[in-house]
Design an enzyme around this catalytic site. Structure first.
Site, PDB file in Angstrom:
ATOM      1  N   LYS A 240      24.400  66.249  97.693  1.00 12.58           N
ATOM      2  CA  LYS A 240      24.926  67.337  98.519  1.00 12.58           C
ATOM      3  C   LYS A 240      24.354  68.703  97.999  1.00 12.58           C
ATOM      4  CE  LYS A 240      29.693  65.200  98.786  1.00 12.58           C
ATOM      5  NZ  LYS A 240      29.951  65.166 100.216  1.00 12.58           N
ATOM      6  N   ASP A 251      37.976  65.128  96.250  1.00 13.26           N
ATOM      7  CA  ASP A 251      37.626  63.815  96.602  1.00 13.26           C
ATOM      8  C   ASP A 251      38.302  62.841  96.380  1.00 13.26           C
ATOM      9  OD1 ASP A 251      36.071  63.073  98.698  1.00 13.26           O
ATOM     10  OD2 ASP A 251      34.448  62.108  97.658  1.00 13.26           O
ATOM     11  N   ARG A 314      33.745  54.828 101.993  1.00 14.99           N
ATOM     12  CA  ARG A 314      34.133  53.961 102.625  1.00 14.99           C
ATOM     13  C   ARG A 314      33.739  52.505 101.870  1.00 14.99           C
ATOM     14  NH1 ARG A 314      30.384  56.076 107.446  1.00 14.99           N
ATOM     15  NH2 ARG A 314      31.356  57.811 106.331  1.00 14.99           N
TER      16      ARG A 314
END
Length: 460
Positions: A240, A251, A314
């Site tokens: 990032k 997060d 995910r």
């Protein structure tokens, strides 16, 4: 009982009178002439969020006027009263009349006293509230406690809130309510068939783990909560930029809110068999970090090609959802701070939720509105499922193109849920970028209050 509430004040509580543009003339007419003159001289306008302390004959505060939106206004901030603890002088107060939603106003007052003081003195306001009659004190207190837990966990920087520390908080919560607790750590994750959780966390010196606790009567309906616990996200090798990494301590907001929700469920003794699963990892950069185009087998069986190492949430949720699904729960819920696409579409205050259960969708929407915990349904749009196809594996974790990122994330997770009777996925932000009434800047309890209200309706 929450420390803000005072059932037996030593001195008479100072009344807070809620006024709107339309009610102000009538309320002003009931004030003593000197108080009315003082309000006029002060230019009190009954504008939402504006307050005025009216003095008595000895100069003490006789009452407080506080402006709200009119009932026919297009938008009501039902947490407007959350401003009060931050502006009122120390003292004990009570509501002299009813705001638009008395219960939410009391909760907002309590939430407005929150302070994060772990690293420097940050005392809560020295104000107390005598709760109005008819308020379930235990209920609003547990909700405020749960919100503070979620905020504290998210606000704590990652050096003090890694996978081990998050597991410790979960274990303490489980112990408090007599839940059974288990935690699978490090290489045991691979040995026990949680390859994706292990993959995401293996580059960090802080071992990944799967937090797992269960509570309640096994004969009651099974409700399983899964929370994304990425305690810091560098993005992995798809690093990032610094601006995007700046608040990545948040997060693990899905895990924080799942723990807040579990606290409310257990404290209220809802008639459910609760299971909480939190894959807790740090997505770090090292020589053994997983790479773009690597392929891993998931717990459920399908192989996953890594399209982007920054789509790690995910992955860890996939293994946890597969485990949860094996028990065929009546209701399976996952929360995670998953996609920037959700923020682009709906902003930080309105998390999207996904489900194919139409009745559940209506319940969620209704609860979100009633609890002032906004959520908005987005579709599990089947035609986009093909975007997840891989030429060399069963599925790609991050399709190229950048379109519909929150939807494709939900579709990815849906592939790991097939036996649960109902499934709800919420893509939360878990953060308030700029302070609002009852919502200070920083970590936020999002979606948990609405889901708790839904569970009360079903299982209370």
């Amino acid at each position: 009982m929450h420390s803000t509430l005072d059932l037996s004040p030593i001195t008479p509580a100072i009344p807070i009178t809620f006024v709107t543009k339309s009610t102000w003339p009538e309320i002003a007419a009931t004030l003593p002439a000197p108080a009315r003159a003082f309000a006029t001289a002060s230019g009190f306008s009954s504008k939402p969020g504006v307050w005025l302390a009216l003095p008595d004959s000895e100069g003490a505060i006789a009452q407080v006027l506080f402006g709200l939106e009119d009932k026919d206004a297009k938008h009501h901030d039902l947490f407007r009263a959350g401003v009060l603890p931050n502006v009122l002088p120390p003292g004990t107060y009570r509501f002299a009349n009813a705001p638009h939603d008395t219960r939410l106003a009391v909760l907002a007052f309590m939430l407005g006293t929150y302070r994060f003081g772990r690293y420097r003195a940050n005392e809560a306001p020295k104000v107390k509230l005598v709760p109005p009659g008819g308020i379930d004190i235990a209920e609003v207190s547990r909700i405020a406690e749960a919100a503070a837990l979620a905020r504290d966990l998210i606000n704590t920087p990652s050096n003090d809130m890694g996978p081990a520390e998050l597991a410790k908080v979960a274990e303490e919560l489980a112990t408090r309510f007599g839940a059974s607790f288990n935690c699978i750590t490090g290489d045991d994750l691979a040995a026990r068939n949680f390859p994706l959780i292990h993959t995401v966390g293996m580059a960090s010196p802080r071992a990944p783990r799967l937090i797992d606790f269960s509570w309640g009567n096994p004969a009651h309906p099974k409700v399983t909560l899964v929370g994304k616990g990425v305690c810091f996200d560098t993005g992995g090798l798809d690093l990032k930029p610094s601006s995007s990494m700046l608040i990545m301590k948040k997060d693990m907001g899905g895990a924080a809110n799942v723990l807040a929700l579990a606290l409310m469920i257990m404290d209220a003794k809802l008639k459910v068999r609760l299971r909480v699963l939190i894959p807790a990892v740090e997505n770090a950069v090292a020589g053994n970090a997983f790479r773009p185009l690597d392929i891993f087998k998931s717990r459920k069986g399908p192989t996953v090609e890594i399209g982007n190492t920054d789509a790690e949430g995910r992955l860890v949720l996939a293994d946890a959802l597969a485990l949860a699904d094996e028990e065929e729960p009546e209701l399976l819920i996952d929360l995670g701070t998953l996609t920037g696409a959700a923020r682009v579409a709906l902003g930080p205050e309105l998390p999207p939720f996904y489900t194919n259960d139409e009745e559940l969708a209506l319940e969620v929407a209704r609860a979100a509105k009633e609890q002032n915990d906004p959520l908005w349904r987005l579709p599990l749009w089947a035609p986009y499922d093909a975007w997840l196809d891989s030429k060399v594996a069963n599925i790609n974790n991050a399709p190229s193109g950048g379109f519909a990122g929150s939807i494709t994330c939900a579709l990815f997770l849906q592939r790991f849920v097939e036996s649960a009777r109902s499934w709800l996925h919420v893509d939360i932000y878990g953060w308030t970028p700029s302070a609002k009434p009852a919502r200070p800047e920083g970590g936020e309890c999002q979606a948990a209050r609405a889901i708790y209200a839904l569970l009360i309706q079903r299982y209370g």
